[in-house]
Design a protein around this motif. Structure first.
Motif, PDB file in Angstrom:
ATOM      1  N   GLU A 139      -4.218  17.564 -14.651  1.00 35.48           N
ATOM      2  CA  GLU A 139      -3.324  16.594 -15.138  1.00 35.48           C
ATOM      3  C   GLU A 139      -3.097  15.141 -14.532  1.00 35.48           C
ATOM      4  N   THR A 140      -3.044  15.297 -13.316  1.00 38.78           N
ATOM      5  CA  THR A 140      -2.947  14.121 -12.539  1.00 38.78           C
ATOM      6  C   THR A 140      -4.028  13.395 -12.022  1.00 38.78           C
ATOM      7  N   ILE A 141      -4.767  13.908 -12.022  1.00 38.76           N
ATOM      8  CA  ILE A 141      -5.932  13.194 -11.089  1.00 38.76           C
ATOM      9  C   ILE A 141      -6.709  12.096 -11.913  1.00 38.76           C
ATOM     10  N   GLY A 142      -6.741  12.001 -13.114  1.00 40.76           N
ATOM     11  CA  GLY A 142      -7.067  10.542 -13.884  1.00 40.76           C
ATOM     12  C   GLY A 142      -6.054   9.542 -13.630  1.00 40.76           C
ATOM     13  N   PRO A 143      -4.965   9.864 -13.684  1.00 42.77           N
ATOM     14  CA  PRO A 143      -4.021   8.592 -13.436  1.00 42.77           C
ATOM     15  C   PRO A 143      -3.995   8.408 -12.088  1.00 42.77           C
ATOM     16  N   PHE A 144      -4.298   9.294 -11.287  1.00 42.65           N
ATOM     17  CA  PHE A 144      -4.166   9.161  -9.863  1.00 42.65           C
ATOM     18  C   PHE A 144      -5.401   7.921  -9.420  1.00 42.65           C
ATOM     19  N   PHE A 145      -6.529   8.379  -9.749  1.00 40.60           N
ATOM     20  CA  PHE A 145      -7.769   7.389  -9.542  1.00 40.60           C
ATOM     21  C   PHE A 145      -7.410   6.286 -10.386  1.00 40.60           C
ATOM     22  N   THR A 146      -6.872   6.092 -11.483  1.00 43.38           N
ATOM     23  CA  THR A 146      -6.592   4.863 -12.067  1.00 43.38           C
ATOM     24  C   THR A 146      -5.734   4.193 -11.463  1.00 43.38           C
ATOM     25  N   MET A 147      -4.596   4.909 -10.811  1.00 48.23           N
ATOM     26  CA  MET A 147      -3.773   4.049  -9.859  1.00 48.23           C
ATOM     27  C   MET A 147      -4.340   3.500  -8.673  1.00 48.23           C
ATOM     28  N   LEU A 148      -5.258   4.057  -8.059  1.00 49.04           N
ATOM     29  CA  LEU A 148      -6.291   3.770  -7.184  1.00 49.04           C
ATOM     30  C   LEU A 148      -7.010   2.495  -7.422  1.00 49.04           C
ATOM     31  N   GLY A 149      -7.519   2.303  -8.754  1.00 47.06           N
ATOM     32  CA  GLY A 149      -8.224   1.240  -9.269  1.00 47.06           C
ATOM     33  C   GLY A 149      -7.292  -0.020  -9.261  1.00 47.06           C
ATOM     34  N   GLU A 150      -6.219   0.303  -9.890  1.00 48.67           N
ATOM     35  CA  GLU A 150      -5.131  -0.727  -9.779  1.00 48.67           C
ATOM     36  C   GLU A 150      -4.787  -1.584  -8.514  1.00 48.67           C
ATOM     37  N   GLN A 151      -4.879  -0.554  -7.612  1.00 44.70           N
ATOM     38  CA  GLN A 151      -4.622  -0.856  -6.148  1.00 44.70           C
ATOM     39  C   GLN A 151      -5.417  -1.512  -5.520  1.00 44.70           C
ATOM     40  N   THR A 152      -6.759  -1.642  -5.945  1.00 45.51           N
ATOM     41  CA  THR A 152      -8.114  -2.365  -5.410  1.00 45.51           C
ATOM     42  C   THR A 152      -7.751  -3.852  -4.815  1.00 45.51           C
ATOM     43  N   PRO A 153      -7.153  -4.760  -5.923  1.00 45.15           N
ATOM     44  CA  PRO A 153      -6.987  -6.065  -5.284  1.00 45.15           C
ATOM     45  C   PRO A 153      -6.111  -5.868  -3.869  1.00 45.15           C
ATOM     46  N   ILE A 154      -4.996  -5.102  -4.014  1.00 45.12           N
ATOM     47  CA  ILE A 154      -4.013  -4.997  -2.726  1.00 45.12           C
ATOM     48  C   ILE A 154      -4.992  -4.773  -1.496  1.00 45.12           C
ATOM     49  N   PHE A 155      -5.711  -3.747  -1.744  1.00 46.00           N
ATOM     50  CA  PHE A 155      -6.554  -2.999  -0.817  1.00 46.00           C
ATOM     51  C   PHE A 155      -7.756  -4.077  -0.241  1.00 46.00           C
ATOM     52  N   ALA A 156      -8.117  -4.582  -1.361  1.00 45.36           N
ATOM     53  CA  ALA A 156      -9.134  -5.812  -0.800  1.00 45.36           C
ATOM     54  C   ALA A 156      -8.702  -6.980   0.223  1.00 45.36           C
ATOM     55  N   GLN A 157      -7.509  -7.630  -0.434  1.00 46.18           N
ATOM     56  CA  GLN A 157      -6.519  -8.242   0.620  1.00 46.18           C
ATOM     57  C   GLN A 157      -6.230  -7.589   1.978  1.00 46.18           C
ATOM     58  N   LEU A 159       0.883  -1.191  -0.086  1.00 48.40           N
ATOM     59  CA  LEU A 159       0.077  -0.112   0.012  1.00 48.40           C
ATOM     60  C   LEU A 159       0.730   1.100   0.096  1.00 48.40           C
ATOM     61  N   TYR A 160       2.096   1.069   0.497  1.00 48.44           N
ATOM     62  CA  TYR A 160       2.773   2.175   0.636  1.00 48.44           C
ATOM     63  C   TYR A 160       3.516   2.665  -0.653  1.00 48.44           C
ATOM     64  N   GLN A 161       3.697   1.794  -1.563  1.00 46.51           N
ATOM     65  CA  GLN A 161       4.458   2.059  -2.842  1.00 46.51           C
ATOM     66  C   GLN A 161       4.087   3.145  -3.698  1.00 46.51           C
ATOM     67  N   ASP A 162       2.744   3.307  -3.298  1.00 47.69           N
ATOM     68  CA  ASP A 162       2.267   4.433  -4.266  1.00 47.69           C
ATOM     69  C   ASP A 162       2.798   5.909  -3.540  1.00 47.69           C
ATOM     70  N   GLN A 163       3.619   5.914  -2.760  1.00 45.47           N
ATOM     71  CA  GLN A 163       4.264   7.308  -2.309  1.00 45.47           C
ATOM     72  C   GLN A 163       4.937   7.859  -3.695  1.00 45.47           C
ATOM     73  N   LEU A 164       5.408   7.018  -4.539  1.00 42.81           N
ATOM     74  CA  LEU A 164       5.826   7.880  -5.656  1.00 42.81           C
ATOM     75  C   LEU A 164       4.989   8.652  -6.483  1.00 42.81           C
ATOM     76  N   TYR A 165       3.832   8.246  -6.447  1.00 41.24           N
ATOM     77  CA  TYR A 165       2.696   8.875  -7.006  1.00 41.24           C
ATOM     78  C   TYR A 165       2.446  10.360  -6.681  1.00 41.24           C
ATOM     79  N   GLN A 166       2.800  10.515  -5.260  1.00 36.65           N
ATOM     80  CA  GLN A 166       2.829  11.762  -4.508  1.00 36.65           C
ATOM     81  C   GLN A 166       3.528  12.831  -5.218  1.00 36.65           C
TER      82      GLN A 166
END
Length: 187
Positions: free
Chosen positions: A98-116, A81-88
């Motif tokens: 410019e970055t909000i779309g990719p930000f929410f895309t990254m959150l979507g990609e992280q859904t399986p990790i968050f679900a676990q 979960l902490y790996q997304d710090q680079l996105y900060q």
């Protein structure tokens, strides 16, 4: 906070807030900008809290005061979960839109990790409580974790490990709210 007029003009010229916006600016563009700033502030606090967990995790890992199995349950998926710090960094450097779309895309990609993480969360809290009750040293280490100065928080604020372990769930709730608010105000 609102941007100076020159920055508003830049946003308009990029088409960020829609082609039909007039020179007087619209309430929606100010609200969108405010939501983007809120997201950045929220992410900054979230990542600083996760950083505190990771630092404690690394320190405790070198001198385990609880069984390794319990340690693994309590800190399950925190490093991922902490790996997304680079996105900060990208959020801070971009103009937000410019970055909000990719930000929410990254959150979507992280859904399986968050679900676990979320599936394990009740077990993590149960293990944390059990270890705290049976091990005074662990209890002392996890009852008051000093945080760096965070936006909107007092210097030297301390949270328990349990409070910090709730941050990923709070993040999802906040970002759902931010996304709903953005959708309401996008022209």
């Amino acid at each position: 906070p609102t941007k100076p007029n020159s920055e508003l003009e830049t946003d308009r010229s990029l088409g960020i807030f829609g082609e039909d916006e007039d020179d007087s600016g619209s309430l929606d563009s100010d609200q969108i900008r405010s939501i983007l700033n809120d997201i950045l502030d929220s992410e900054t606090i979230y990542l600083q809290c996760l950083s505190a967990i990771v630092q404690y995790m690394k320190g405790m890992e070198s001198t385990l005061v609880i069984p390794k199995e319990d340690f693994d349950i309590i800190f399950f998926k925190i490093p991922e979960l902490y790996q997304d710090q680079l996105y900060q960094d990208q959020l801070e450097k971009g103009n937000g839109a410019e970055t909000i779309g990719p930000f929410f895309t990254m959150l979507g990609e992280q859904t399986p990790i968050f679900a676990q993480y979320q599936d394990n969360h009740p077990k993590a809290l149960e293990t944390l409580h059990r270890c705290s009750q049976t091990n005074p040293q662990f209890s002392a280490l996890t009852s008051s974790i000093k945080l760096p100065t965070l936006k909107g928080n007092q210097q030297g604020q301390a949270l328990s490990l349990e409070d910090l372990l709730h941050k990923p769930e709070e993040r999802v709730e906040k970002n759902c709210m931010y996304l709903q608010n953005l959708i309401k105000h996008i022209p």
